[in-house]
Design a protein around this motif. Structure first.
Motif, PDB file in Angstrom:
ATOM      1  N   ASP A   1       0.811  -1.214   0.000  1.00  0.00           N
ATOM      2  CA  ASP A   1       0.000   0.000   0.000  1.00  0.00           C
ATOM      3  C   ASP A   1       0.852   1.275   0.000  1.00  0.00           C
ATOM      4  OD1 ASP A   1      -2.405   1.314  -0.121  1.00  0.00           O
ATOM      5  OD2 ASP A   1      -2.743   1.295   2.053  1.00  0.00           O
ATOM      6  N   THR A   2       1.995   1.216  -0.674  1.00  0.00           N
ATOM      7  CA  THR A   2       2.819   2.430  -0.810  1.00  0.00           C
ATOM      8  C   THR A   2       3.143   2.649  -2.279  1.00  0.00           C
ATOM      9  OG1 THR A   2       4.972   1.322  -0.670  1.00  0.00           O
ATOM     10  CG2 THR A   2       3.961   2.025   1.418  1.00  0.00           C
ATOM     11  N   GLU A   3       3.553   3.897  -2.528  1.00  0.00           N
ATOM     12  CA  GLU A   3       3.914   4.294  -3.888  1.00  0.00           C
ATOM     13  C   GLU A   3       5.323   4.883  -3.836  1.00  0.00           C
ATOM     14  OE1 GLU A   3       2.505   8.107  -6.671  1.00  0.00           O
ATOM     15  OE2 GLU A   3       2.115   7.990  -4.517  1.00  0.00           O
ATOM     16  N   PRO A   4       6.219   4.473  -4.720  1.00  0.00           N
ATOM     17  CA  PRO A   4       7.571   5.053  -4.701  1.00  0.00           C
ATOM     18  C   PRO A   4       7.547   6.495  -5.216  1.00  0.00           C
ATOM     19  CG  PRO A   4       7.378   3.445  -6.477  1.00  0.00           C
ATOM     20  CD  PRO A   4       6.062   3.451  -5.767  1.00  0.00           C
ATOM     21  N   LEU A   5       8.241   7.392  -4.507  1.00  0.00           N
ATOM     22  CA  LEU A   5       8.230   8.817  -4.906  1.00  0.00           C
ATOM     23  C   LEU A   5       9.269   9.158  -5.963  1.00  0.00           C
ATOM     24  CD1 LEU A   5       7.741  11.162  -1.823  1.00  0.00           C
ATOM     25  CD2 LEU A   5       6.071  10.130  -3.333  1.00  0.00           C
ATOM     26  N   LEU A   6      10.448   8.541  -5.861  1.00  0.00           N
ATOM     27  CA  LEU A   6      11.512   8.898  -6.807  1.00  0.00           C
ATOM     28  C   LEU A   6      11.319   8.137  -8.112  1.00  0.00           C
ATOM     29  CD1 LEU A   6      13.017   9.121  -3.792  1.00  0.00           C
ATOM     30  CD2 LEU A   6      14.882   9.822  -5.288  1.00  0.00           C
ATOM     31  N   ARG A   7      11.381   8.883  -9.208  1.00  0.00           N
ATOM     32  CA  ARG A   7      11.273   8.279 -10.532  1.00  0.00           C
ATOM     33  C   ARG A   7      12.545   8.581 -11.310  1.00  0.00           C
ATOM     34  NH1 ARG A   7       7.281  11.246 -13.402  1.00  0.00           N
ATOM     35  NH2 ARG A   7       7.839   9.712 -14.977  1.00  0.00           N
ATOM     36  N   THR A   8      12.853   7.731 -12.272  1.00  0.00           N
ATOM     37  CA  THR A   8      14.011   8.006 -13.120  1.00  0.00           C
ATOM     38  C   THR A   8      13.619   9.097 -14.114  1.00  0.00           C
ATOM     39  OG1 THR A   8      14.807   5.749 -12.899  1.00  0.00           O
ATOM     40  CG2 THR A   8      15.654   7.027 -14.759  1.00  0.00           C
ATOM     41  N   VAL A   9      14.279  10.251 -13.986  1.00  0.00           N
ATOM     42  CA  VAL A   9      13.916  11.384 -14.837  1.00  0.00           C
ATOM     43  C   VAL A   9      15.013  11.715 -15.854  1.00  0.00           C
ATOM     44  CG1 VAL A   9      12.296  12.431 -13.206  1.00  0.00           C
ATOM     45  CG2 VAL A   9      14.740  12.966 -13.044  1.00  0.00           C
ATOM     46  N   MET A  10      16.185  11.108 -15.676  1.00  0.00           N
ATOM     47  CA  MET A  10      17.282  11.332 -16.630  1.00  0.00           C
ATOM     48  C   MET A  10      18.111  10.058 -16.703  1.00  0.00           C
ATOM     49  SD  MET A  10      20.020  14.492 -16.642  1.00  0.00           S
ATOM     50  CE  MET A  10      19.164  15.552 -17.794  1.00  0.00           C
ATOM     51  N   ARG A  11      18.469   9.702 -17.920  1.00  0.00           N
ATOM     52  CA  ARG A  11      19.277   8.500 -18.138  1.00  0.00           C
ATOM     53  C   ARG A  11      20.271   8.822 -19.245  1.00  0.00           C
ATOM     54  NH1 ARG A  11      15.116   4.942 -19.111  1.00  0.00           N
ATOM     55  NH2 ARG A  11      14.796   4.332 -16.948  1.00  0.00           N
TER      56      ARG A  11
END
Lengths: 444, 444
Positions: free
Chosen positions: A369-379
């Protein structure tokens, strides 16, 4: 000014050493705020868009090398290894507009060590101050309880560039407009503005001033009514608006005195003149505390113009933010001295309902019941997504605020939620700490 | 970003009206700080150089007109009267580095009304924040009592441009260096920098890190000693410096913990190792209060690095500054509402010994034994003098500080001198006030 040389000299001295020692393995740095300042129940993540813009353009050019050499008082050849260095790493980040708490990474950079190090100062200078201002502006939005706010901060911000950012950040958390023309046109924010006391003073009378203003501006006008005597100013404004048959979209602005009492009397006078559509705009040193008090007292103010204290985040003009190495060449690292202990390894923030957050390892399984906050925004130094919009950021802000517990939302003495640390991160922290302490005791 | 459109929309709405009404007579605006914030015994005039630079380049171009029209949601033709407007007025100002007090004009602009009005916002955004930061930095100089200071503020300032200004302002009041490379090279300030904790952490041991750093940097080096255990870090630094035969010009940096106690133990250890020339640099959240306490306790710290709290002027991040119309078309004007009464007419500040200042009319005879502070620095839109230097500004700062009474100099609860108002200015204020009150009562 070059964005590359707008940096602390020590980034350069360190990177020259890394290059000489051939230390180019991947490093992960984590940018986070250690503690929330008093008077904050949450922070609003901000500054990511300009940060990605900076990273995607980063390139050490010939003139940068010359500047570095000059600052170091070294021959240009000594600094030549930096020439052509760009950023081709990965960034994982909390999107703008989301709420963040103490100890939660706002962004993590993973790149060859010299690159990840050299961008530290500039990244911090974007993210820290923008998060501070967005967080202050967000509190004004909560205080206004649905009434529109406009940003009047430009003249008191820390320079014109800080003013641009403040206007953008206010819009990001839901302000209805800004007085800043350049920001309005650059970011697509409605521009807002009336007249100054000086305008009134240059005419023979207040009435002459109002009439002249209306001649130049055939659309909606807002008259500043407190130059000489506010009640008389309101009466004059009402007379001029009635005479000219103006009303809807027009307003009067109160900029001094007891804004609540003056607004009540002004509302009565305007209504009596049949000007129910004329809005009352209040300004003059307002912050979230003043706005909340006026709303609580039922002051008939339609729009709050806030400036100085919001644009400078006056009660917390900086955040205790850090950009800490958490992993190098696959090895988790941390700092032990005094109170500034940092946790090792790349991280993730798992957000549960009501902002019950868990700070864990980037590679661990999300708790239920959690959602990860950090997303990959640059690669590979390239954005993974098209540039974000203010509207998307605002939607994220509004969704997170809706889930925020009451004690974190409140204006007076808010209590921020405290994230918990995952079992795996906690265990790793202990292991790494023991390893470093043993090594230090051994005199290494 | 255009410097012209980096302005409040109301400047544009007012100026369009002035042009339509053909109100182009000379206006004088006075920029001053109403009250000093708590914790300030004086302010340091700053921001004039960039302000003059801005005024001398000011020109409303075609793209500015388009932006103004867009912000106003009006056709471009409606804003066309602004096209080509430049600044050809006069500026009288207090040179940078001089101390100023509450109510004293920092600068006065006299120009055709539209010009003098349109430059308001940008001038305020330069002068207010720079004066705030210079004043904070000046207090650090007083606290350090002759020991050198360096500016480490870039990462926490309100954006990179604010960081450039902070470095310049710190140098203006006598700082010995800055960590900011771009500022160092642009303003000719010595650049200063060491290494971060992350640098130490990327090596297998602190000693390996120090040795690697010294390999890349054959000149003087400064080792950061508090990553793991400060006393051990000092011992390691001493061993490496001794081994390599380094000493003079080298240093160690303490960035956390009880800086006074750690510095004393470090000094003892360094001296015992024959490293009497190795300096101790302290950093980590320092401001004038912390610096004064360390100096008072006799901590053997050779250099203080201050950052966050100085660069953001954290305890007073804005000044209550105003740009008020004081004369239009030869007629003195003032504002009466509430507490914000302003005095009419162009002014001069007459400085007596010990900063016993008299605020008078620009055209009155200087009182005996006083010196006028405001000088004509721009005439017909052109500077009257070559650009000022940081060295000259610093010399002015030092001379004024030397004359400052003890109660204004002190760090804890300073008491600023209070300027007196000249008889002539006081009489004129009464006359103008009565005239306006009579007019307001008459319903005009």
């Amino acid at each position: 000014m070059s964005q590359v040389t707008s940096t602390d000299l020590y980034e350069v001295t360190m990177v020259l050493s890394y290059l000489r020692e051939d230390m180019r393995a991947p490093a992960t740095f984590s940018l986070f705020v250690r503690d929330l300042p008093p008077g904050r129940g949450f922070l609003v993540a901000a500054g990511l868009e300009p940060a990605l813009d900076y990273l995607s353009r980063f390139l050490v050019g010939r003139s940068d090398v010359r500047e570095f050499a000059e600052a170091l008082r070294r021959p240009v050849e000594d600094v030549e290894p930096l020439h052509g260095l760009s950023f081709d790493g990965q960034v994982r980040a909390v999107p703008e507009g989301r709420l963040v708490l103490a100890g939660e990474p706002l962004l993590e950079v993973t790149a060859p060590l010299p690159q990840a190090q050299l961008v530290e100062t500039y990244l911090l200078s974007l993210v820290c101050h923008q998060t501070a201002v967005a967080s202050k502006a967000a509190r004004c939005v909560l205080a206004a309880a649905g009434r529109p706010l406009v940003d009047f901060s430009l003249r008191r911000n820390h320079g014109p560039e800080a003013g641009m950012q403040a206007a953008r950040l206010c819009a990001l958390v839901g302000f209805a407009g800004t007085s800043n023309v350049a920001a309005a046109t650059r970011y697509g924010i409605p521009a807002s503005g009336t007249m100054a006391h000086s305008y009134i003073e240059t005419f023979a009378s207040e009435e002459d001033a109002f009439r002249a203003f209306a001649r130049t501006h055939p659309g909606p006008v807002t008259f500043l009514v407190d130059t000489y005597d506010t009640d008389r100013g309101v009466a004059t404004a009402a007379r001029v608006l009635s005479d000219l048959g103006r009303g809807p979209g027009c307003g009067i602005r109160l900029d001094s005195g007891d804004l609540g009492a003056l607004a009540r009397r002004a509302r009565t006078a305007l209504d009596a003149a049949g000007l129910r559509d004329v809005q009352i705009i209040a300004s003059g040193g307002l912050d979230e505390y003043a706005v909340a008090a006026l709303v609580r007292d039922g002051a008939p103010i339609d729009v709050f113009a806030v400036g100085t204290k919001v644009g400078t985040a006056a009660d917390a003009p900086y955040l205790d933010a850090a950009y800490k190495l958490v992993e190098y060449d696959g090895r988790p690292v941390m700092k032990l001295s005094s109170a500034k202990v940092t946790a090792p390894a790349p991280k993730q923030v798992f957000r549960g309902p009501g902002l019950r957050d868990v700070i864990g390892l980037a590679n661990e399984e999300p708790p239920e019941d959690t959602e990860p906050l950090l997303r990959t925004v640059m690669r590979g130094g390239l954005r993974t997504d098209p540039p974000d919009t203010l509207a998307s950021a605002r939607a994220r802000f509004e969704a997170d605020v809706a889930a925020l517990p009451e004690e974190a939302r409140r204006i007076e003495s808010p209590m921020p939620p405290v994230p918990v640390v995952s079992t795996r991160l906690s265990a790793l922290t202990t292991v790494v700490r023991h390893r470093i302490e043993a090594r230090t005791r051994a005199g290494r």
